[in-house]
Design an enzyme around this catalytic site. Structure first.
Site, PDB file in Angstrom:
ATOM      1  N   GLY A 221       4.441   2.125  -4.508  1.00  0.00           N
ATOM      2  CA  GLY A 221       3.232   1.460  -4.040  1.00  0.00           C
ATOM      3  C   GLY A 221       2.029   2.096  -4.693  1.00  0.00           C
ATOM      4  O   GLY A 221       2.135   2.704  -5.767  1.00  0.00           O
ATOM      5  N   THR A 223      -1.261   4.510  -5.516  1.00  0.00           N
ATOM      6  CA  THR A 223      -1.482   5.959  -5.555  1.00  0.00           C
ATOM      7  C   THR A 223      -2.129   6.428  -4.252  1.00  0.00           C
ATOM      8  O   THR A 223      -1.776   7.492  -3.725  1.00  0.00           O
ATOM      9  CB  THR A 223      -2.349   6.321  -6.781  1.00  0.00           C
ATOM     10  OG1 THR A 223      -1.612   5.948  -7.965  1.00  0.00           O
ATOM     11  CG2 THR A 223      -2.638   7.810  -6.855  1.00  0.00           C
ATOM     12  N   ALA A 224      -3.027   5.624  -3.691  1.00  0.00           N
ATOM     13  CA  ALA A 224      -3.692   6.028  -2.443  1.00  0.00           C
ATOM     14  C   ALA A 224      -2.668   6.199  -1.322  1.00  0.00           C
ATOM     15  O   ALA A 224      -2.688   7.198  -0.587  1.00  0.00           O
ATOM     16  CB  ALA A 224      -4.735   4.985  -2.057  1.00  0.00           C
ATOM     17  N   THR A 225      -1.744   5.234  -1.169  1.00  0.00           N
ATOM     18  CA  THR A 225      -0.733   5.361  -0.112  1.00  0.00           C
ATOM     19  C   THR A 225       0.220   6.518  -0.430  1.00  0.00           C
ATOM     20  O   THR A 225       0.647   7.238   0.477  1.00  0.00           O
ATOM     21  CB  THR A 225       0.044   4.044   0.051  1.00  0.00           C
ATOM     22  OG1 THR A 225      -0.884   2.988   0.271  1.00  0.00           O
ATOM     23  CG2 THR A 225       1.002   4.109   1.224  1.00  0.00           C
ATOM     24  N   GLU A 243       6.739   6.437  -6.911  1.00  0.00           N
ATOM     25  CA  GLU A 243       6.435   5.552  -8.052  1.00  0.00           C
ATOM     26  C   GLU A 243       5.118   4.874  -7.712  1.00  0.00           C
ATOM     27  O   GLU A 243       5.080   3.960  -6.892  1.00  0.00           O
ATOM     28  CB  GLU A 243       7.541   4.502  -8.224  1.00  0.00           C
ATOM     29  CG  GLU A 243       8.897   5.071  -8.581  1.00  0.00           C
ATOM     30  CD  GLU A 243       8.978   5.555 -10.020  1.00  0.00           C
ATOM     31  OE1 GLU A 243       7.987   5.455 -10.767  1.00  0.00           O
ATOM     32  OE2 GLU A 243      10.050   6.057 -10.392  1.00  0.00           O
ATOM     33  N   CYS A 277       3.771  -2.910 -11.997  1.00  0.00           N
ATOM     34  CA  CYS A 277       3.222  -1.561 -12.123  1.00  0.00           C
ATOM     35  C   CYS A 277       3.209  -1.103 -13.566  1.00  0.00           C
ATOM     36  O   CYS A 277       2.222  -0.583 -14.054  1.00  0.00           O
ATOM     37  CB  CYS A 277       4.041  -0.606 -11.274  1.00  0.00           C
ATOM     38  SG  CYS A 277       5.795  -0.739 -11.611  1.00  0.00           S
TER      39      CYS A 277
HETATM   40  P1  NAD Z   1       0.512  -0.210  -0.958  1.00  0.00           P
HETATM   41  O1  NAD Z   1       0.450   1.247  -1.276  1.00  0.00           O
HETATM   42  O2  NAD Z   1      -0.665  -0.850  -0.354  1.00  0.00           O
HETATM   43  O3  NAD Z   1       1.734  -0.512   0.050  1.00  0.00           O
HETATM   44  C1  NAD Z   1       3.059  -0.134  -0.253  1.00  0.00           C
HETATM   45  C2  NAD Z   1       3.821   0.091   1.048  1.00  0.00           C
HETATM   46  O4  NAD Z   1       3.329   1.236   1.727  1.00  0.00           O
HETATM   47  C3  NAD Z   1       3.754  -1.072   2.031  1.00  0.00           C
HETATM   48  O5  NAD Z   1       5.054  -1.293   2.538  1.00  0.00           O
HETATM   49  C4  NAD Z   1       2.826  -0.539   3.108  1.00  0.00           C
HETATM   50  O6  NAD Z   1       3.055  -1.090   4.372  1.00  0.00           O
HETATM   51  C5  NAD Z   1       3.182   0.923   3.112  1.00  0.00           C
HETATM   52  N1  NAD Z   1       2.151   1.812   3.669  1.00  0.00           N
HETATM   53  C6  NAD Z   1       0.829   1.603   3.744  1.00  0.00           C
HETATM   54  N2  NAD Z   1       0.203   2.669   4.279  1.00  0.00           N
HETATM   55  C7  NAD Z   1       1.164   3.580   4.539  1.00  0.00           C
HETATM   56  C8  NAD Z   1       1.162   4.907   5.058  1.00  0.00           C
HETATM   57  N3  NAD Z   1       0.031   5.509   5.418  1.00  0.00           N
HETATM   58  N4  NAD Z   1       2.334   5.562   5.157  1.00  0.00           N
HETATM   59  C9  NAD Z   1       3.483   4.981   4.768  1.00  0.00           C
HETATM   60  N5  NAD Z   1       3.557   3.731   4.264  1.00  0.00           N
HETATM   61  C10 NAD Z   1       2.404   3.038   4.150  1.00  0.00           C
HETATM   62  O7  NAD Z   1       0.936  -0.898  -2.327  1.00  0.00           O
HETATM   63  P2  NAD Z   1       1.049  -2.467  -2.655  1.00  0.00           P
HETATM   64  O8  NAD Z   1      -0.340  -3.026  -2.702  1.00  0.00           O
HETATM   65  O9  NAD Z   1       2.058  -3.097  -1.774  1.00  0.00           O
HETATM   66  O10 NAD Z   1       1.665  -2.441  -4.130  1.00  0.00           O
HETATM   67  C11 NAD Z   1       0.902  -2.421  -5.287  1.00  0.00           C
HETATM   68  C12 NAD Z   1       0.854  -1.021  -5.872  1.00  0.00           C
HETATM   69  O11 NAD Z   1       2.167  -0.545  -6.092  1.00  0.00           O
HETATM   70  C13 NAD Z   1       0.180  -0.955  -7.224  1.00  0.00           C
HETATM   71  O12 NAD Z   1      -0.647   0.182  -7.280  1.00  0.00           O
HETATM   72  C14 NAD Z   1       1.330  -0.796  -8.189  1.00  0.00           C
HETATM   73  O13 NAD Z   1       1.008  -0.182  -9.423  1.00  0.00           O
HETATM   74  C15 NAD Z   1       2.278   0.014  -7.390  1.00  0.00           C
HETATM   75  N6  NAD Z   1       3.645  -0.146  -7.884  1.00  0.00           N
HETATM   76  C16 NAD Z   1       4.219   0.899  -8.544  1.00  0.00           C
HETATM   77  C17 NAD Z   1       5.498   0.771  -9.063  1.00  0.00           C
HETATM   78  C18 NAD Z   1       6.155   1.898  -9.812  1.00  0.00           C
HETATM   79  O14 NAD Z   1       7.341   1.821 -10.084  1.00  0.00           O
HETATM   80  N7  NAD Z   1       5.416   2.951 -10.143  1.00  0.00           N
HETATM   81  C19 NAD Z   1       6.185  -0.431  -8.895  1.00  0.00           C
HETATM   82  C20 NAD Z   1       5.571  -1.487  -8.206  1.00  0.00           C
HETATM   83  C21 NAD Z   1       4.296  -1.310  -7.697  1.00  0.00           C
END
Ligand code: NAD
Length: 469
Positions: A221, A223-225, A243, A277
């Site tokens: 997900g 970087t902030a999360t 990731e 990503c």
């Molecule tokens: P996101 O970080 O907003 O959410 C990802 C997940 O984390 C969701 O299931 C969400 O409910 C959960 N979440 C949110 N807050 C949380 C917390 N405090 N503790 C635990 N879980 C929490 O990301 P997104 O908007 O769903 O996805 C897009 C991002 O993901 C982009 O930055 C993208 O680059 C990245 N991404 C990275 C890869 C990789 O392989 N590096 C692959 C796909 C997406």
């Protein structure tokens, strides 16, 4: 195998108790997702703890056999899963999209099941015999995003299961249906309680990340999360694979053939309508061939149809949600206002339903423009002119993320030399974003840490134990 309607019904809560998920192409309801509570998360973790020892006791051969059957189950339901994925996420059935994603789920399950992992003899000198083994962790938490929801779930759960762990999955609140359906199908071949999807909000993710019974979090997900998860997992010193976000650079060297690379450049940037990503997000092109690359990319991009995912002709779809649509629209507007030249797109038709943002190519843009420095995660590609390779490398390395990168050239050795200078977890040559279940994948800098896929990916789901004596 179930029909589409039966599969959807099997994961739906009692009518009126769930959350309606809307199709990003039309605004129509796709289905209702259950709103699982923290108590249901607790139950899933308890069930996982109960199921895990017997699963671990099966050994690699027994677990691999079940995972191979799970891959077949996914293939039996492939068309229903792809249809649900297309409706919920927006990605078209065709092109490198929904059917491709479901196919990848089966492929990753198979490779995780069949990759050999033997104990390693580290020292054997007559006096000392030291072996390195990998033991199950216990219960693993898998938290995923909305862009490749099914495939990334399999990336997380397949190696975890293979290594003898139980898994609790927390799908993105934007795309829970596809993951619930996928887990339902995989569970046809797994013991009860071993793998559960808990479809809750961020609070459920946060609790999973701090829960004392969870030994490891696999997170994909933003970087902030990722940073929030590092903090909340610290109290129990959890293992983490992170990731995170990317903002991948591509460098086109002066000897590249613009026509020959145009289609691969296009898909490197626009796969999943840019919501990937490790997609090409900043393209650095040598001044000698800058105009030709721009022209050939425009020609390829113009020929790629965008629209409703269920229409077999389309290969590009909508953005998955309004927040992401706004990010892309605002960044392109700001680039235009700064004087950058819009070669294609940039003018969404706001009278039509759906979060469609047109394929957008932007030229003559400064390297500090937010369209370049921020992760826009959509169908816009800034193309930046450079005059020396040193300058291109410096600009490519200037950001604090480094997931993927690519170098494009007719000379593989020259490309490899430039590749070695780039700060990214993977550098592709003459392609971008090509992931492979046999080849390790992970980020540099703030794109995260830990490797997925291949033998390295299996090791990351085990606790190393040295037996020395
Ligand atoms: P996101 O970080 O907003 O959410 C990802 C997940 O984390 C969701 O299931 C969400 O409910 C959960 N979440 C949110 N807050 C949380 C917390 N405090 N503790 C635990 N879980 C929490 O990301 P997104 O908007 O769903 O996805 C897009 C991002 O993901 C982009 O930055 C993208 O680059 C990245 N991404 C990275 C890869 C990789 O392989 N590096 C692959 C796909 C997406």
């Amino acid at each position: 195998m179930e029909t589409y309607d039966a599969l959807l019904a099997s994961i739906s809560p009692a009518s009126g108790t769930g959350r309606t998920i809307l199709d990003p192409a039309t605004g129509d309801a796709v289905g209702e997702a259950p709103i699982h509570s923290l108590e249901e998360l607790e139950q899933a973790i308890t069930d996982a703890q109960a199921a895990q020892p017997a699963w671990a006791a099966l050994g690699h051969a027994g677990r691999s056999a079940s995972l191979l059957k799970a891959a077949e189950a996914v293939e039996r339901s492939a068309e229903e899963l792809a249809r649900l994925l297309s409706r919920e996420q927006g990605k078209p059935l065709n092109g490198p999209n929904a059917r491709f994603e479901v196919g990848a789920c089966a492929a990753w399950l198979r490779v995780a099941a069949t990759t050999p992992l033997e104990p390693e003899t580290v020292v054997d000198d007559g006096e000392t015999r030291a072996e390195l083994h990998y033991k199950p962790i216990g219960v693993v938490g898998a938290i995923g995003p909305w862009n490749w929801p099914m495939m990334i779930t399999v990336w997380q759960i397949a190696p975890a299961l293979r290594m003898g762990n139980a898994v609790v999955v927390k799908p993105s609140e934007y795309t829970p249906l596809g993951v619930l359906a996928l887990v339902k199908v995989i569970n046809e071949e797994l013991p009860e309680g071993l793998l559960t999807a808990v479809s809750g909000g961020r609070d459920v993710g946060a609790r999973l990340a701090e829960h004392p019974a969870i030994g490891k979090i696999m997170f994909t997900g933003s970087t902030a999360t990722g940073k929030a998860i590092i903090k909340s997992s610290a109290g129990t010193v959890k293992r983490l694979t992170l990731e995170l976000g990317g903002n991948d650079a591509g460098i086109v060297l002066p000897d590249a053939d613009p026509k020959a690379i145009a289609e691969d450049l296009f898909w490197g940037a626009f796969i999943n309508t840019g919501q990937t990503c490790a997609a090409l997000k900043r393209l650095y092109v040598h001044e000698d061939i800058y105009d030709a690359v721009c022209e050939d990319l425009v020609a390829v991009a113009k020929a790629m149809p965008m629209g409703n995912g269920l229409d077999e002709n389309n290969v590009l779809g909508p953005l998955q949600n309004k927040a992401q649509y706004d990010v892309v629209a605002n960044l392109v507007e700001a680039a235009r206002a700064s004087g950058a030249r819009i070669l294609l797109g940039g003018n969404p038709d706001t009278t039509k339903p759906g979060y469609f943002y047109p394929t957008t190519l932007v030229a003559d843009i400064d390297n500090d423009n937010p369209l370049i420095t921020e992760e826009q995660f959509g169908p816009a590609l800034p193309i930046i002119r450079y005059s020396s390779v040193d300058e291109a490398v410096e600009k490519a390395n200037a950001l604090d993320v480094g997931l993927g990168a690519s170098v494009w050239s007719g000379n593989r050795d020259a490309a490899r030399e430039v590749a070695a200078r780039l700060q990214a977890g993977t550098v592709w040559i003459n392609r971008h974003g090509a992931v492979d279940p046999r080849i390790p994948f992970g980020g540099a800098k703030q794109s995260g840490y830990g490797l997925e896929f291949g033998i390295e990916g299996l090791k990351a789901l085990g606790v190393p134990q040295v037996i020395n004596g």
